[in-house]
Design an enzyme around this catalytic site. Structure first.
Site, PDB file in Angstrom:
ATOM      1  CG  HIS A  82      -1.740   1.259   1.324  1.00 55.53           C
ATOM      2  ND1 HIS A  82      -2.898   1.415   0.600  1.00 55.53           N
ATOM      3  CD2 HIS A  82      -1.564   2.419   2.003  1.00 55.53           C
ATOM      4  CE1 HIS A  82      -3.411   2.601   0.846  1.00 55.53           C
ATOM      5  NE2 HIS A  82      -2.629   3.232   1.686  1.00 55.53           N
ATOM      6  CG  ASP A 161     -12.017   3.560   6.683  1.00 54.29           C
ATOM      7  OD1 ASP A 161     -11.444   4.311   7.479  1.00 54.29           O
ATOM      8  OD2 ASP A 161     -11.852   3.621   5.449  1.00 54.29           O
ATOM      9  NE  ARG A 168     -10.204  10.295  10.484  1.00 51.28           N
ATOM     10  CZ  ARG A 168      -9.355   9.584   9.754  1.00 51.28           C
ATOM     11  NH1 ARG A 168      -9.719   8.412   9.245  1.00 51.28           N
ATOM     12  NH2 ARG A 168      -8.139  10.020   9.547  1.00 51.28           N
ATOM     13  CB  SER A 183      -8.453   4.834   8.165  1.00 51.46           C
ATOM     14  OG  SER A 183      -8.890   4.999   6.840  1.00 51.46           O
ATOM     15  CE  LYS A 187      -9.063   2.620   3.854  1.00 43.92           C
ATOM     16  NZ  LYS A 187      -9.341   4.023   3.595  1.00 43.92           N
TER      17      LYS A 187
HETATM   18  N1  URA Z   1      -6.155   7.413   3.786  1.00 42.09           N
HETATM   19  C1  URA Z   1      -7.014   6.553   4.361  1.00 42.09           C
HETATM   20  O1  URA Z   1      -7.339   5.524   3.776  1.00 42.09           O
HETATM   21  N2  URA Z   1      -7.497   6.847   5.575  1.00 42.09           N
HETATM   22  C2  URA Z   1      -7.171   7.954   6.244  1.00 42.09           C
HETATM   23  O2  URA Z   1      -7.642   8.142   7.347  1.00 42.09           O
HETATM   24  C3  URA Z   1      -6.284   8.858   5.636  1.00 42.09           C
HETATM   25  C4  URA Z   1      -5.789   8.552   4.400  1.00 42.09           C
END
Ligand code: URA
Ligand code: CA
Length: 433
Positions: A82, A161, A168, A183, A187
């Protein structure tokens, strides 16, 4: 249990239990807990932070809020990579076939998304015929047979999320290390990764502009991964200037092809070898990073990585002859050289603004509905630290519009030429294993 008590506890700097975190995530996902209470808790987390234990529990709770992809029918350790995002980041296109060529299974789920250029899927779709609409069974068979396949995102992954991120965004609680780390990691874990390699970017074109913030984020994510049984390594790499030379979809595919032939830009090649070595070690295809790197370098030299890329394109309907004839990829109508206005050394190429220029040409999506122009983009001829003569080409704009005056102005504004000598920026700041 009451949400009020959970908010109060975090407000006062105490550690939440896994039961409290689960109660909050489940309640918020199914609508029992309202936005205003969740906002208050997020702000309390922003100020009071979370322990490593809390961060791991929050991550797992978010993973469990939705579907989880089961990749257990794929042989071997599934390692996912990632990147926290940058400009002209072509690494996935290179890493997938490169590490697959040494036996690492790459089961990539990818998105389109918004940004300066398209996502990995958009880039690959510039190869005529290539498609990601394959069944789950076919996806798994392909990875078992060829070690690499890419499929579009499907299923309801980490709904908690999605909902929390939306909140947020409007409550000034995005820039919180525990919230960002959980977060991102939730994923990756929900997508079925056994092990994870993270490329945390720092610099003007990155989400984490300051090195110390990138370090905190990398450490936080490595800790979460290792706590929840997913071996995780990370790299902090430079995004003060674009990576490689090409920014644009087909242009980046062409750059990936060059790199897989062992003739790519130095920075892009080096980052791929660094991240790739971590992937190979995590997948248990090498004992250590040096051995892994040797294997990857060998396959760049002997053509195996390049052959793997062709096999991968063909297995998903793509025309593999683009690898030998990149001119078969979509091409822009106009190729306009932009010359340096003065002599000197390139001292700044503001990555996100160069990305915006590529987007203005049509390389990226401004909204979910925008169409991408696959052939357009920017090819740099110079990077920071290179010397340049007055009138020498700084970069080439690939455009389908003849009038690029606005784009040109933006580019000139964001590329600085200094009269003193400038060193190329550090590419890799830290490696966490
Ligand atoms: N990218 C994400 O996937 N989550 C965040 O909180 C910030 C950047
Ligand atoms: Ca690039």
């Amino acid at each position: 249990m009451r949400m009020y008590d959970i908010i109060e506890k975090k407000r006062d700097g105490e550690e939440l239990t896994s039961e409290e975190i689960n109660y909050f995530i489940e309640g918020y996902t199914n609508g029992d807990i309202p936005d205003y209470q969740t906002s208050a808790l997020l702000m309390a987390i922003y100020f009071q932070d979370m322990t490593e234990e809390e961060r791991a529990n929050l991550t797992l709770a978010m993973v469990e809020s939705g579907d989880q992809i089961n990749l257990s029918d794929i042989n071997g350790v599934k390692v996912d990579k990632h990147s926290t995002g940058g400009v002209g980041d072509t690494t996935t296109l290179i890493l997938a076939p490169l590490v697959a060529s040494v036996g690492v299974p790459v089961a990539k789920m990818s998105g389109r998304g918004l940004g300066h250029t398209g996502g990995t899927i958009d880039k690959l779709e510039s190869v005529p015929g290539f498609h990601v609409e394959i069944s789950n069974d076919e996806f798994i068979n392909l990875v078992n047979r060829n070690k690499v396949a890419v499929i579009g995102q499907s299923g309801n992954l980490t709904p908690a999320d999605k909902k929390i991120y939306g909140l947020r965004d409007v409550t000034a609680t995005v820039s919180s290390i525990p919230l960002i780390a959980s977060s991102i990691m939730s994923k990756k874990i929900a997508s079925g990764a056994d092990a994870i390699v993270l490329d945390v970017k720092t610099g003007s074109g990155a989400f984490m502009k300051e090195l110390k913030d990138a370090q905190s984020l990398a450490k936080a994510m490595v800790s979460i991964g290792n706590k929840v049984g997913r071996n995780t390594m990370a790299v902090i790499s430079d995004m003060s200037q674009p990576l490689g030379y090409a920014i644009g979809n087909a242009l980046e595919v062409k750059e990936a092809i060059e790199t897989l032939k062992g003739k790519g830009p130095e920075d892009l090649t080096e980052l791929c070898l660094t991240l790739g070595s971590q992937m190979v070690v995590l997948a248990k295809q090498a004992e250590n990073l040096d051995e892994a790197r040797n294997k990857l370098e060998e396959n760049l030299r002997n053509g195996k990585a390049f052959e793997k890329f062709k096999e991968f394109l063909e297995s998903q309907g793509g025309d593999p002859s683009v690898a030998d004839q990149p001119e078969l990829l979509p091409q822009a109508k106009y190729k306009i050289d932009v010359p340096a206005k003065e002599a000197g050394t390139v001292s700044e190429i503001v990555a996100n603004e160069i990305g915006t220029a590529a987007m203005m040409l049509g390389a990226g999506r401004a909204t979910k509905e925008s169409e991408i122009d696959l052939g357009v983009g920017i090819v740099l001829h110079k990077k920071i630290g290179d010397s340049v003569e007055k009138g020498e080409t700084l970069l080439t704009v690939h455009s389908n519009k003849e009038d690029i005056e606005e784009v040109k102005q933006l580019l000139y504004k964001n590329i600085t030429i200094a009269s003193s000598e400038i060193k190329a920026p550090t590419l890799i700041y830290e490696v966490y294993t």
